[in-house]
Design a protein around this motif. Structure first.
Motif, short mmCIF file in Angstrom:
data_model
loop_
_atom_site.label_atom_id
_atom_site.label_comp_id
_atom_site.label_asym_id
_atom_site.label_seq_id
_atom_site.Cartn_x
_atom_site.Cartn_y
_atom_site.Cartn_z
N ARG A 1 7.26 15.76 -2.24
CA ARG A 1 7.29 15.83 -3.70
C ARG A 1 8.61 15.23 -4.22
O ARG A 1 8.62 14.49 -5.20
N LYS B 1 14.70 26.13 -11.66
CA LYS B 1 14.90 25.72 -13.06
C LYS B 1 13.93 26.42 -14.02
O LYS B 1 14.30 26.67 -15.16
N ARG C 1 3.11 8.97 -19.21
CA ARG C 1 4.43 9.55 -19.48
C ARG C 1 4.78 9.41 -20.96
O ARG C 1 5.19 10.37 -21.60
N ALA D 1 -0.59 16.30 -10.13
CA ALA D 1 0.30 16.02 -11.27
C ALA D 1 1.36 15.00 -10.88
O ALA D 1 1.71 14.12 -11.68
N SER D 2 1.88 15.10 -9.67
CA SER D 2 2.94 14.17 -9.29
C SER D 2 2.39 12.75 -9.13
O SER D 2 3.13 11.78 -9.22
N THR E 1 7.71 21.31 -19.07
CA THR E 1 6.99 20.03 -19.23
C THR E 1 6.14 19.69 -18.00
O THR E 1 5.22 18.89 -18.09
N GLY E 2 6.45 20.32 -16.87
CA GLY E 2 5.60 20.13 -15.69
C GLY E 2 4.16 20.53 -15.98
O GLY E 2 3.21 19.94 -15.47
N TYR F 1 2.03 17.66 -17.37
CA TYR F 1 1.50 16.75 -16.34
C TYR F 1 0.40 17.45 -15.53
O TYR F 1 -0.60 16.84 -15.16
N ARG F 2 0.61 18.73 -15.29
CA ARG F 2 -0.41 19.50 -14.56
C ARG F 2 -1.70 19.59 -15.38
O ARG F 2 -2.80 19.53 -14.82
N ASP G 1 8.94 12.19 -6.80
CA ASP G 1 9.60 12.40 -8.10
C ASP G 1 10.87 11.55 -8.24
O ASP G 1 11.17 11.05 -9.33
N ALA H 1 1.90 11.51 -12.79
CA ALA H 1 3.20 11.32 -13.45
C ALA H 1 3.85 9.96 -13.16
O ALA H 1 4.88 9.65 -13.74
N GLY I 1 12.08 20.10 -16.77
CA GLY I 1 11.23 19.10 -16.13
C GLY I 1 12.02 18.23 -15.17
O GLY I 1 12.84 18.74 -14.38
N ARG I 2 11.75 16.91 -15.24
CA ARG I 2 12.42 15.98 -14.33
C ARG I 2 13.25 14.94 -15.08
O ARG I 2 14.17 14.35 -14.52
N ASP I 3 12.86 14.70 -16.35
CA ASP I 3 13.47 13.60 -17.11
C ASP I 3 13.89 14.05 -18.51
O ASP I 3 13.92 13.25 -19.43
N ARG J 1 9.90 7.25 -8.02
CA ARG J 1 9.03 6.47 -8.91
C ARG J 1 9.86 5.55 -9.81
O ARG J 1 11.03 5.84 -10.13
O1 DC Z 1 7.62 21.09 -12.16
P1 DC Z 1 6.17 20.97 -11.70
O2 DC Z 1 5.96 21.21 -10.23
O3 DC Z 1 5.24 21.78 -12.54
O4 DC Z 1 5.79 19.42 -11.97
C1 DC Z 1 4.58 18.85 -11.53
C2 DC Z 1 4.75 17.35 -11.42
O5 DC Z 1 4.88 16.79 -12.72
C3 DC Z 1 5.97 16.90 -10.65
O6 DC Z 1 5.68 16.54 -9.33
C4 DC Z 1 6.45 15.68 -11.38
C5 DC Z 1 5.82 15.75 -12.72
N1 DC Z 1 6.79 15.94 -13.81
C6 DC Z 1 7.39 14.81 -14.31
O7 DC Z 1 7.19 13.72 -13.79
N2 DC Z 1 8.22 14.90 -15.38
C7 DC Z 1 8.47 16.09 -15.95
N3 DC Z 1 9.28 16.15 -17.01
C8 DC Z 1 7.88 17.26 -15.43
C9 DC Z 1 7.05 17.17 -14.34
#
Ligand code: DC
Length: 216
Positions: free
Chosen positions: A171, A17, A95, A85-86, A35-36, A39-40, A175, A89, A116-118, A178
């Motif tokens: 991971r 992605k 958040r 980061a995870s 957006t990761g 969190y990082r 992710d 998060a 990102g994830r969300d 949660r």
């Molecule tokens: O995509 P990444 O590996 O850089 O993300 C690192 C951590 O950040 C991932 O394990 C979950 C969290 N994350 C999140 O919860 N929501 C997002 N929008 C982006 C990342």
């Protein structure tokens, strides 16, 4: 006033992605936010100052201090920061602090690409296009393994294929499992399974999805 054109891209770790987002941002001349990295950056700040990763008040303060313009992917790519980061998060107030900044980024100009994830479910539920990019854990581990060979980004980690695969599964669990904003496709997301695609095919597929959703 024209409505910003927002492309929301979600998916698990190492799904491709990031590359797709960068290329789409280039193609449509839009700013891009991974957006990761936000969190990082919080995890990095806590690790650097020797603070615990699970103290929400401290983590919220770190989140408030993040500067979206100063996120350095080269520094933040390391494995230990991704792991941390995870963990960071999972905290709801962390958040919401980061989501507020991400929304501002998305809505401040004529549009943006966020990954990102969300993004499609929480950050930009009104995005004009949503992509959920995925691939099997084995394929993702294989890609990450190759990347590690080329760039050596997992400094300090046992980088065998098996370790990377079990790390990816862990991971995913964190992710997707949660309580707050778990990773899942938005109902109106286009699913893009890249398991059998090379990056060029994946990009062309994503490009045609976005083009068909873009107002003239
Ligand atoms: O995509 P990444 O590996 O850089 O993300 C690192 C951590 O950040 C991932 O394990 C979950 C969290 N994350 C999140 O919860 N929501 C997002 N929008 C982006 C990342």
């Amino acid at each position: 006033m024209t409505i910003p054109f927002i492309i929301a891209i979600d998916g698990p770790a190492a799904s491709g992605k990031g590359t797709l987002s960068r290329r789409l941002a280039e193609a449509f001349e839009l700013p891009h936010l991974d957006t990761g990295l936000t969190y990082r950056a919080v995890a990095h700040a806590l690790l650097e100052s020797g603070q615990p990763l699970n103290d929400e008040d401290t983590a919220v303060e770190a989140a408030k201090a993040i500067d979206l313009g100063a996120l350095d992917p080269a520094v933040l790519a390391v494995h230990t920061i991704g792991e941390a980061a995870s963990k960071v998060a999972v905290m709801s107030r962390v958040r919401s602090t980061l989501v507020e900044q991400q929304r501002k980024f998305a809505n401040s100009g004529r549009g943006a690409v966020l990954d990102g994830r969300d993004i499609g479910t929480v950050v930009c539920p009104n995005a004009q296009v949503k992509l959920y990019v995925t691939a099997s854990p084995e394929v993702r581990a294989e890609r990450r393994w190759k990347e590690v060979q080329e760039r050596g980004i997992l400094k300090g980690m046992d980088a065998s294929f098996e370790t990377i695969l079990s790390d990816i599964r862990l991971r995913d669990e964190r992710d997707m499992g949660r309580a707050d904003s778990p990773l899942k496709p938005a109902e109106d997301a286009h699913l893009l399974d890249t398991s059998k695609m090379d990056i060029e095919t994946a990009f062309q597929t994503a490009l045609s999805i976005v083009k068909s959703s873009k107002p003239e």
